[in-house]
Design a protein around this motif. Structure first.
Motif, PDB file in Angstrom:
ATOM      1  N   ALA A 166       0.842  -1.207   0.000  1.00  0.00           N
ATOM      2  CA  ALA A 166       0.000   0.000   0.000  1.00  0.00           C
ATOM      3  C   ALA A 166       0.873   1.253   0.000  1.00  0.00           C
ATOM      4  CB  ALA A 166      -0.932  -0.010   1.210  1.00  0.00           C
ATOM      5  N   TYR A 167       1.932   1.226   0.794  1.00  0.00           N
ATOM      6  CA  TYR A 167       2.851   2.366   0.861  1.00  0.00           C
ATOM      7  C   TYR A 167       3.586   2.556  -0.464  1.00  0.00           C
ATOM      8  CZ  TYR A 167       6.780   5.289   2.244  1.00  0.00           C
ATOM      9  OH  TYR A 167       7.710   6.295   2.301  1.00  0.00           O
ATOM     10  N   GLN A 168       4.142   1.472  -0.987  1.00  0.00           N
ATOM     11  CA  GLN A 168       4.912   1.546  -2.230  1.00  0.00           C
ATOM     12  C   GLN A 168       4.041   1.983  -3.405  1.00  0.00           C
ATOM     13  OE1 GLN A 168       8.205   1.227  -2.443  1.00  0.00           O
ATOM     14  NE2 GLN A 168       8.355   0.802  -0.278  1.00  0.00           N
ATOM     15  N   THR A 169       2.825   1.478  -3.448  1.00  0.00           N
ATOM     16  CA  THR A 169       1.927   1.813  -4.562  1.00  0.00           C
ATOM     17  C   THR A 169       1.567   3.290  -4.543  1.00  0.00           C
ATOM     18  OG1 THR A 169       1.027  -0.429  -4.607  1.00  0.00           O
ATOM     19  CG2 THR A 169      -0.320   1.310  -5.600  1.00  0.00           C
ATOM     20  N   LEU A 170       1.238   3.812  -3.354  1.00  0.00           N
ATOM     21  CA  LEU A 170       0.886   5.224  -3.262  1.00  0.00           C
ATOM     22  C   LEU A 170       2.091   6.100  -3.609  1.00  0.00           C
ATOM     23  CD1 LEU A 170      -1.807   6.591  -2.562  1.00  0.00           C
ATOM     24  CD2 LEU A 170      -0.772   7.259  -0.406  1.00  0.00           C
ATOM     25  N   ASN A 171       3.249   5.708  -3.130  1.00  0.00           N
ATOM     26  CA  ASN A 171       4.485   6.418  -3.458  1.00  0.00           C
ATOM     27  C   ASN A 171       4.712   6.454  -4.963  1.00  0.00           C
ATOM     28  OD1 ASN A 171       6.232   7.811  -1.867  1.00  0.00           O
ATOM     29  ND2 ASN A 171       7.225   6.006  -1.017  1.00  0.00           N
ATOM     30  N   TYR A 172       4.527   5.337  -5.606  1.00  0.00           N
ATOM     31  CA  TYR A 172       4.712   5.208  -7.054  1.00  0.00           C
ATOM     32  C   TYR A 172       3.782   6.167  -7.800  1.00  0.00           C
ATOM     33  CZ  TYR A 172       4.631   3.008 -11.689  1.00  0.00           C
ATOM     34  OH  TYR A 172       4.678   2.783 -13.046  1.00  0.00           O
ATOM     35  N   LEU A 173       2.519   6.191  -7.387  1.00  0.00           N
ATOM     36  CA  LEU A 173       1.535   7.038  -8.057  1.00  0.00           C
ATOM     37  C   LEU A 173       1.824   8.519  -7.817  1.00  0.00           C
ATOM     38  CD1 LEU A 173      -1.676   4.972  -7.191  1.00  0.00           C
ATOM     39  CD2 LEU A 173      -0.539   5.120  -9.417  1.00  0.00           C
ATOM     40  N   LEU A 174       2.245   8.855  -6.579  1.00  0.00           N
ATOM     41  CA  LEU A 174       2.557  10.251  -6.260  1.00  0.00           C
ATOM     42  C   LEU A 174       3.748  10.744  -7.065  1.00  0.00           C
ATOM     43  CD1 LEU A 174       2.069  10.201  -2.375  1.00  0.00           C
ATOM     44  CD2 LEU A 174       0.745  11.548  -4.011  1.00  0.00           C
ATOM     45  N   LYS A 175       4.789   9.927  -7.156  1.00  0.00           N
ATOM     46  CA  LYS A 175       5.986  10.326  -7.907  1.00  0.00           C
ATOM     47  C   LYS A 175       5.669  10.590  -9.368  1.00  0.00           C
ATOM     48  CE  LYS A 175       9.474   8.124  -5.012  1.00  0.00           C
ATOM     49  NZ  LYS A 175      10.344   6.958  -4.834  1.00  0.00           N
ATOM     50  N   ARG A 176       4.684   9.871  -9.900  1.00  0.00           N
ATOM     51  CA  ARG A 176       4.312  10.034 -11.302  1.00  0.00           C
ATOM     52  C   ARG A 176       3.141  10.998 -11.490  1.00  0.00           C
ATOM     53  NH1 ARG A 176       6.991   6.114 -10.137  1.00  0.00           N
ATOM     54  NH2 ARG A 176       8.447   5.061 -11.518  1.00  0.00           N
ATOM     55  N   LYS A 177       2.740  11.620 -10.364  1.00  0.00           N
ATOM     56  CA  LYS A 177       1.640  12.589 -10.386  1.00  0.00           C
ATOM     57  C   LYS A 177       0.410  12.018 -11.082  1.00  0.00           C
ATOM     58  CE  LYS A 177       4.648  16.553  -9.983  1.00  0.00           C
ATOM     59  NZ  LYS A 177       5.156  17.781 -10.530  1.00  0.00           N
ATOM     60  N   GLN A 178       0.104  10.764 -10.758  1.00  0.00           N
ATOM     61  CA  GLN A 178      -1.064  10.108 -11.334  1.00  0.00           C
ATOM     62  C   GLN A 178      -2.271  10.268 -10.410  1.00  0.00           C
ATOM     63  OE1 GLN A 178      -0.201   6.048 -12.431  1.00  0.00           O
ATOM     64  NE2 GLN A 178       1.397   6.640 -13.854  1.00  0.00           N
ATOM     65  N   ARG A 179      -3.451  10.275 -11.008  1.00  0.00           N
ATOM     66  CA  ARG A 179      -4.688  10.347 -10.247  1.00  0.00           C
ATOM     67  C   ARG A 179      -4.783   9.126  -9.332  1.00  0.00           C
ATOM     68  NH1 ARG A 179      -9.576  13.007 -11.143  1.00  0.00           N
ATOM     69  NH2 ARG A 179      -8.749  13.783 -13.099  1.00  0.00           N
ATOM     70  N   ILE A 180      -5.148   9.365  -8.086  1.00  0.00           N
ATOM     71  CA  ILE A 180      -5.208   8.270  -7.114  1.00  0.00           C
ATOM     72  C   ILE A 180      -6.662   7.971  -6.761  1.00  0.00           C
ATOM     73  CG2 ILE A 180      -4.530   7.504  -4.804  1.00  0.00           C
ATOM     74  CD1 ILE A 180      -2.060   9.348  -5.120  1.00  0.00           C
ATOM     75  N   TYR A 181      -7.044   6.746  -6.979  1.00  0.00           N
ATOM     76  CA  TYR A 181      -8.408   6.320  -6.675  1.00  0.00           C
ATOM     77  C   TYR A 181      -8.606   6.361  -5.154  1.00  0.00           C
ATOM     78  CZ  TYR A 181     -12.679   3.569  -7.071  1.00  0.00           C
ATOM     79  OH  TYR A 181     -13.974   3.133  -7.017  1.00  0.00           O
ATOM     80  N   PRO A 182      -9.715   6.920  -4.677  1.00  0.00           N
ATOM     81  CA  PRO A 182      -9.916   7.084  -3.217  1.00  0.00           C
ATOM     82  C   PRO A 182      -9.726   5.805  -2.411  1.00  0.00           C
ATOM     83  CG  PRO A 182     -11.594   8.284  -4.428  1.00  0.00           C
ATOM     84  CD  PRO A 182     -10.818   7.509  -5.452  1.00  0.00           C
ATOM     85  N   LYS A 183     -10.082   4.664  -2.970  1.00  0.00           N
ATOM     86  CA  LYS A 183      -9.925   3.407  -2.232  1.00  0.00           C
ATOM     87  C   LYS A 183      -8.450   3.134  -1.931  1.00  0.00           C
ATOM     88  CE  LYS A 183     -12.935   0.494  -1.643  1.00  0.00           C
ATOM     89  NZ  LYS A 183     -13.851   0.414  -0.494  1.00  0.00           N
ATOM     90  N   SER A 184      -7.555   3.550  -2.819  1.00  0.00           N
ATOM     91  CA  SER A 184      -6.113   3.355  -2.583  1.00  0.00           C
ATOM     92  C   SER A 184      -5.644   4.224  -1.417  1.00  0.00           C
ATOM     93  CB  SER A 184      -5.314   3.693  -3.844  1.00  0.00           C
ATOM     94  OG  SER A 184      -5.679   2.851  -4.900  1.00  0.00           O
TER      95      SER A 184
END
Length: 195
Positions: A166-184
């Motif tokens: 969960a931590y790594q996935t959110l980090n990955y999405l943040l670094k790429r400035k991708q939209r994050i689904y609320p469930k994540s």
């Protein structure tokens, strides 16, 4: 593995054929590796092997579906229209659970939830959902920084593996400035912040 007809009314071989017909060989090989890892984790954590096998084999059933078909289903079925703001990385789990129920006759809630949550996780997940979430992340074909640590954690504590992912996935999405689904974000807040 011999299926009992409790969770799906076809044999594993028939399911394999149906799954293979839905995707490229590359994706099908990934699905087989997820099943292998899911069964390893299921034995380790005493999760039902048949449910683990089926959930693993169908988790990406809708991954290569046409976006137009997915959008049509989101609009016509009882899905949140918020989903339209996201793409297949989210749709194939949430809408995919609907599709496997419709097309494969799978009605077992644990399996449907495992498919629905396999990319986003959730605050509350069954052991099967956690197992598929982690197996998809660490199957032996995956190669990214941190995957070895995730694999080691999965052998020690499934919850710690969920937390790490969960931590790594959110980090990955943040670094790429991708939209994050609320469930994540919910998964991160529950598994990483509160633990």
């Amino acid at each position: 593995m011999i299926y009992t007809d409790k969770y799906i009314m076809i044999s594993r071989d028939e399911l394999l054929e149906k799954v293979a017909n839905q995707m490229s060989n590359h994706r099908f090989q990934h699905v087989l590796r997820v099943e292998k890892k899911a069964l390893e984790l299921a034995r380790r954590y005493h999760v039902n092997l048949e449910q683990a096998s089926i959930a693993a084999l169908v988790h990406d059933y809708a991954k290569e579906r046409d976006d137009g078909e997915m959008i049509k289903l989101i609009k016509s079925q009882d899905f949140s229209k918020e989903l339209l703001e996201y793409g297949n990385p989210i749709w194939h789990g949430i809408v995919g659970a609907y599709i496997i129920e419709e097309e494969l006759g799978i009605t077992d809630q644990d399996i449907l939830d495992a498919v629905r949550l396999h990319t986003t996780g959730a605050a509350n997940m069954s052991e099967l959902s956690k197992l598929i979430y982690v197996a998809d992340y660490i199957e032996e074909g995956r190669d990214f920084p941190g995957v070895d640590e995730a694999r080691k954690l999965s052998e020690i504590d499934l919850d710690e593996a969920v937390k790490f992912e969960a931590y790594q996935t959110l980090n990955y999405l943040l670094k790429r400035k991708q939209r994050i689904y609320p469930k994540s974000i919910e998964t991160y807040n529950t598994w990483v912040v509160n633990n």
